[in-house]
Design an enzyme around this catalytic site. Structure first.
Site, PDB file in Angstrom:
ATOM      1  N   HIS A  93      -3.172  -5.863   2.717  1.00  0.00           N
ATOM      2  CA  HIS A  93      -2.810  -5.847   4.142  1.00  0.00           C
ATOM      3  C   HIS A  93      -3.427  -7.097   4.771  1.00  0.00           C
ATOM      4  CE1 HIS A  93      -1.480  -1.636   4.542  1.00  0.00           C
ATOM      5  NE2 HIS A  93      -2.467  -1.274   3.772  1.00  0.00           N
ATOM      6  N   CYS A 125       0.793  -1.217   0.000  1.00  0.00           N
ATOM      7  CA  CYS A 125       0.000   0.000   0.000  1.00  0.00           C
ATOM      8  C   CYS A 125       0.836   1.284   0.000  1.00  0.00           C
ATOM      9  CB  CYS A 125      -0.965  -0.058   1.168  1.00  0.00           C
ATOM     10  SG  CYS A 125      -2.483   0.856   0.870  1.00  0.00           S
TER      11      CYS A 125
END
Ligand code: GLN
Length: 249
Positions: free
Chosen positions: A200, A99
């Site tokens: 994640h 990310c």
């Protein structure tokens, strides 16, 4: 043949600032799976500021962070880390970036307010934030040859929309979730020893096959090592559970 166990070093970029949604689990997974194969697993925390030699690092991990944290580190990444990371990946080290970390390894990340944080251009991607955040489970069909299972599962939470340039290859195709930009069905990137992703969760505990891929790729530069089989039934049960949950939604 020295009886010393082979060293395996994980380099953790900005552990205090770029570490959200369980990213730390990726560090634990890399170290433990190396240790279970008899390697001498070490962790090197890499903070802001001038950085010593990083040529001993086998796998770098660069976690996620909100815009505020990215604003605190992007200059440092260019000034004190870029050359080290370019040299390390040229020598076969691997980088797993999630990310916010993934975004700053590209050309730039632009916030929803139009502020631009320059990246180091190690991967041919650019990211511009949209108004709506992409949040939820993600399932990806990967492009990594021979990866078994060929899916990756995780959780995304980002405003950035990432677009790949002509020289970059996606990590895979989105089967569930939004991925890079919610429009071209791609997720992540694979380029120059970097695996970038929006997953994640944390990623590696539920995707032990990707952890082993990173470890064996990195060890190639030390003459390679075939990794002994581990009982991943618990990890793959968690993987399967996310797959089913995603399919139900
Ligand atoms: N701040 C970036 C975004 O919103 C990255 C967020 C993250 O790392 N989860 O897209």
């Amino acid at each position: 043949m020295s009886s010393e166990p082979q060293k395996f070093t994980v380099g953790w970029l900005y552990p205090d600032l770029m570490n959200i949604y369980g990213d730390r689990g990726n560090i634990l997974t890399l170290l433990k799976r190396a240790e279970w194969r008899g390697l001498n697993a070490q962790l090197k925390e890499i903070q802001r500021g001038r950085t010593d030699d990083l040529t001993d690092v086998d796998v770098f991990f660069f976690g996620g962070g909100q815009d505020r944290e990215q604003a605190l580190i992007y200059d440092d990444l260019i000034e004190h880390k870029r050359d080290h990371l370019e040299q390390a990946t040229r020598n076969g080290a691997q980088i797993l970036a999630v990310c916010g970390g993934y975004q700053l390894l590209g050309h730039y990340y632009q916030t929803a307010d139009g502020e631009r944080y320059n990246g180091i251009g190690l991967i041919d991607v650019k990211t511009e934030a949209g108004k709506k955040r992409f949040i939820g489970d993600v399932v990806v069909q990967t492009n990594i040859e021979g990866l078994e299972p060929s899916t990756l599962v995780g959780f995304e939470n980002h405003s950035g929309r990432t677009f790949l340039g002509g020289t970059a290859t996606p990590l895979g195709r989105v089967l569930h979730g939004r991925g890079n930009n919610g429009s071209d069905h791609t997720e992540g990137v694979i380029q120059n020893g970097v695996i970038g992703t929006y997953l994640h969760g944390s990623l590696l505990p539920k995707n032990p096959h990707l952890a082993d891929h990173l470890i064996s790729q990195a060890l190639k530069r030390r003459g390679g090592a075939s990794l002994s089989h581990l009982d991943d039934s618990a990890e793959l049960a968690a993987h399967g559970w996310i797959l089913q949950r995603a399919q139900r939604r």
